[in-house]
Motif scaffolding. Structure first.
Motif, PDB file in Angstrom:
ATOM      1  N   ALA A  20       0.847  -1.199   0.000  1.00 27.83           N
ATOM      2  CA  ALA A  20       0.000   0.000   0.000  1.00 27.83           C
ATOM      3  C   ALA A  20       0.873   1.236   0.000  1.00 27.83           C
ATOM      4  CB  ALA A  20      -0.923   0.008   1.215  1.00 27.83           C
ATOM      5  N   ILE A  21       0.376   2.279  -0.654  1.00 26.95           N
ATOM      6  CA  ILE A  21       1.041   3.572  -0.652  1.00 26.95           C
ATOM      7  C   ILE A  21      -0.028   4.629  -0.441  1.00 26.95           C
ATOM      8  CG2 ILE A  21       0.942   3.712  -3.175  1.00 26.95           C
ATOM      9  CD1 ILE A  21       3.552   5.353  -3.057  1.00 26.95           C
ATOM     10  N   ALA A  22       0.283   5.615   0.397  1.00 31.49           N
ATOM     11  CA  ALA A  22      -0.701   6.630   0.768  1.00 31.49           C
ATOM     12  C   ALA A  22      -0.046   8.004   0.773  1.00 31.49           C
ATOM     13  CB  ALA A  22      -1.299   6.327   2.146  1.00 31.49           C
ATOM     14  N   ALA A  23      -0.852   9.019   0.520  1.00 27.77           N
ATOM     15  CA  ALA A  23      -0.361  10.401   0.513  1.00 27.77           C
ATOM     16  C   ALA A  23      -1.485  11.337   0.908  1.00 27.77           C
ATOM     17  CB  ALA A  23       0.176  10.778  -0.864  1.00 27.77           C
ATOM     18  N   ASP A  24      -1.097  12.505   1.412  1.00 24.79           N
ATOM     19  CA  ASP A  24      -2.095  13.517   1.733  1.00 24.79           C
ATOM     20  C   ASP A  24      -2.514  14.236   0.457  1.00 24.79           C
ATOM     21  OD1 ASP A  24       0.345  14.863   1.357  1.00 24.79           O
ATOM     22  OD2 ASP A  24      -0.395  16.569   2.516  1.00 24.79           O
ATOM     23  N   GLN A  39      -2.267  15.826  -6.627  1.00 25.06           N
ATOM     24  CA  GLN A  39      -1.839  14.459  -6.893  1.00 25.06           C
ATOM     25  C   GLN A  39      -0.361  14.289  -6.573  1.00 25.06           C
ATOM     26  OE1 GLN A  39      -2.417  13.151 -10.930  1.00 25.06           O
ATOM     27  NE2 GLN A  39      -1.729  11.056 -10.513  1.00 25.06           N
ATOM     28  N   ARG A  40      -0.066  13.385  -5.642  1.00 28.30           N
ATOM     29  CA  ARG A  40       1.316  13.075  -5.288  1.00 28.30           C
ATOM     30  C   ARG A  40       1.708  11.639  -5.630  1.00 28.30           C
ATOM     31  NH1 ARG A  40       3.475  17.159  -2.507  1.00 28.30           N
ATOM     32  NH2 ARG A  40       2.075  18.597  -1.408  1.00 28.30           N
ATOM     33  N   ILE A  41       0.732  10.791  -5.920  1.00 29.43           N
ATOM     34  CA  ILE A  41       0.995   9.391  -6.255  1.00 29.43           C
ATOM     35  C   ILE A  41       0.635   9.169  -7.716  1.00 29.43           C
ATOM     36  CG2 ILE A  41       0.417   6.989  -5.739  1.00 29.43           C
ATOM     37  CD1 ILE A  41      -0.223   7.825  -2.912  1.00 29.43           C
ATOM     38  N   TYR A  42       1.549   8.524  -8.433  1.00 26.92           N
ATOM     39  CA  TYR A  42       1.368   8.274  -9.858  1.00 26.92           C
ATOM     40  C   TYR A  42       1.513   6.779 -10.122  1.00 26.92           C
ATOM     41  CZ  TYR A  42       1.953  13.326 -10.418  1.00 26.92           C
ATOM     42  OH  TYR A  42       1.807  14.684 -10.328  1.00 26.92           O
ATOM     43  N   GLY A  43       0.587   6.250 -10.900  1.00 24.90           N
ATOM     44  CA  GLY A  43       0.667   4.845 -11.279  1.00 24.90           C
ATOM     45  C   GLY A  43       1.523   4.666 -12.520  1.00 24.90           C
ATOM     46  N   HIS A  47       1.099  -2.720 -11.261  1.00 27.90           N
ATOM     47  CA  HIS A  47       1.721  -3.212 -10.038  1.00 27.90           C
ATOM     48  C   HIS A  47       2.863  -2.316  -9.562  1.00 27.90           C
ATOM     49  CE1 HIS A  47       0.101  -6.980 -11.948  1.00 27.90           C
ATOM     50  NE2 HIS A  47      -0.497  -6.979 -10.777  1.00 27.90           N
ATOM     51  N   LEU A  48       2.911  -1.073 -10.021  1.00 29.11           N
ATOM     52  CA  LEU A  48       4.016  -0.190  -9.669  1.00 29.11           C
ATOM     53  C   LEU A  48       3.516   1.233  -9.532  1.00 29.11           C
ATOM     54  CD1 LEU A  48       7.074  -0.009  -9.209  1.00 29.11           C
ATOM     55  CD2 LEU A  48       7.349   0.383 -11.658  1.00 29.11           C
ATOM     56  N   TYR A  49       3.726   1.815  -8.334  1.00 28.96           N
ATOM     57  CA  TYR A  49       3.300   3.190  -8.044  1.00 28.96           C
ATOM     58  C   TYR A  49       4.457   3.944  -7.405  1.00 28.96           C
ATOM     59  CZ  TYR A  49      -1.624   2.210  -9.009  1.00 28.96           C
ATOM     60  OH  TYR A  49      -2.795   1.894  -9.616  1.00 28.96           O
ATOM     61  N   ILE A  50       4.435   5.254  -7.590  1.00 28.44           N
ATOM     62  CA  ILE A  50       5.457   6.106  -7.001  1.00 28.44           C
ATOM     63  C   ILE A  50       4.793   7.354  -6.438  1.00 28.44           C
ATOM     64  CG2 ILE A  50       5.945   7.206  -9.228  1.00 28.44           C
ATOM     65  CD1 ILE A  50       8.879   7.496  -8.283  1.00 28.44           C
ATOM     66  N   GLY A  51       5.237   7.767  -5.260  1.00 26.81           N
ATOM     67  CA  GLY A  51       4.755   8.983  -4.633  1.00 26.81           C
ATOM     68  C   GLY A  51       5.902   9.955  -4.399  1.00 26.81           C
ATOM     69  N   PHE A  52       5.602  11.241  -4.412  1.00 25.34           N
ATOM     70  CA  PHE A  52       6.631  12.280  -4.275  1.00 25.34           C
ATOM     71  C   PHE A  52       6.270  13.232  -3.152  1.00 25.34           C
ATOM     72  CE2 PHE A  52       6.588  11.054  -8.749  1.00 25.34           C
ATOM     73  CZ  PHE A  52       7.926  10.811  -9.005  1.00 25.34           C
ATOM     74  N   SER A  53       7.244  13.517  -2.335  1.00 26.19           N
ATOM     75  CA  SER A  53       7.152  14.643  -1.418  1.00 26.19           C
ATOM     76  C   SER A  53       8.139  15.704  -1.882  1.00 26.19           C
ATOM     77  CB  SER A  53       7.495  14.205   0.008  1.00 26.19           C
ATOM     78  OG  SER A  53       8.862  13.836   0.104  1.00 26.19           O
TER      79      SER A  53
END
Length: 291
Positions: A20-24, A39-43, A47-53
């Motif tokens: 799981a991946i979560a973001a505000d 949007q901070r999470i990109y598919g 089966h592969l996701y990336i999030g950025f701060s």
């Protein structure tokens, strides 16, 4: 710090054959809130996701560059990228700009071909860190560390993993004034439905023939018993009716079913329809014979 200019909170957790991946959702300029649907999470794939701060403008830039490189890789290699390979590609992209870096800290979550969860994070110059439990980043990272340490357990089921990461994120952003406004959670699980529901093309060609043979046996078994029982008379209209039914079954099984869904559920539906029709023909022929 430039990382605190827009505020963010990202975390990823592993579970039992899931991740799981979560973001505000907040987008703001320091203490001023501009929007609550950022949007901070990109598919990158199923089966592969990336999030950025980090800095919001760099988030969009890096996400677009990674999507471009990923598409080029898939066109060249004709296969999906593994999470480990994607981590190396992200690290290379960030390290290229080390003297004028992108102000982002990515978090990667995905599953490999065997369904093993993979989570990792990188700093702004591409130094990777891969863990077996969870990773956090953003202005609420200290709060996230405490909540994840308290709520994470090994081998969490998808529903339990969703509850744990949601509570960790929501309780962490409550203690950080420049992140929050709810959150979004992605649960990544092995997609087994396609493998279980779909059949090869050769099976589709054989299925109607097998179904018609079974239906014909069911229809005439009451007239031609196997163990030497005396044969019962048949009327010609039975075979006339069954020839129409045979054509209908062939068209339905070979053309209609593959066009609708190509799934095992449709094959079962076709078998039920054929069996009901054969049973109806049998009863109709019995009633005509008795008369």
């Amino acid at each position: 710090s430039i990382f605190e200019y827009n505020g963010s909170a990202i975390c990823a957790m592993t579970g039992k054959n899931c991740v799981a991946i979560a973001a505000d959702r907040r987008f703001g300029i320091q203490a001023q809130t501009i929007a609550h649907d950022f949007q901070r999470i990109y598919g990158m794939s199923d089966h592969l996701y990336i999030g950025f701060s980090g800095l919001a403008t760099d988030v969009t830039t890096v996400a677009n560059k990674l999507k471009f490189r990923l598409n080029m890789y898939m066109l060249r290699e004709n296969r999906e990228m593994k999470p480990e390979t994607f981590m190396a590609m992200v690290s290379s992209l960030l390290y290229e700009k080390r003297f004028g870096p992108y102000f982002v800290e990515p978090v990667i979550a995905g599953l490999d071909k065997s369904g093993k969860p993979y989570v990792g994070s990188l700093d702004l110059i591409g130094c990777p860190m891969v863990t077996e439990d969870f990773v956090v980043t953003g202005t609420a990272s200290e709060q996230l560390y405490g909540m994840c340490e308290s709520l994470w357990e090994p081998d969490l089921e998808p529903e339990d993993l969703f509850e744990s990461i949601s509570q960790a994120l929501l309780n962490a952003v409550d203690r950080d004034c420049i992140s929050g406004w709810g959150g979004i959670v992605y649960i990544i699980k092995p997609f087994l439905g396609k493998k279980r529901s779909y059949l090869p093309n050769c099976v589709w060609l054989l299925t109607p023939i097998l179904l018609e043979g079974i239906a014909f046996e069911v229809a005439v078994s009451r007239f031609w018993p196997i163990k030497g029982v005396e044969k019962m008379p048949l009327e010609r209209n039975f075979f006339d009716q069954y020839s129409v039914f045979c054509v209908f079954g062939s068209v339905f099984g070979c053309v209609v079913v593959p066009l609708i869904a190509q799934s095992i559920e449709s094959v079962i539906l076709s078998a039920i329809l054929i069996s009901i029709t054969a049973n109806h023909l049998t009863r109709r022929n019995n009633s005509s014979t008795e008369k």
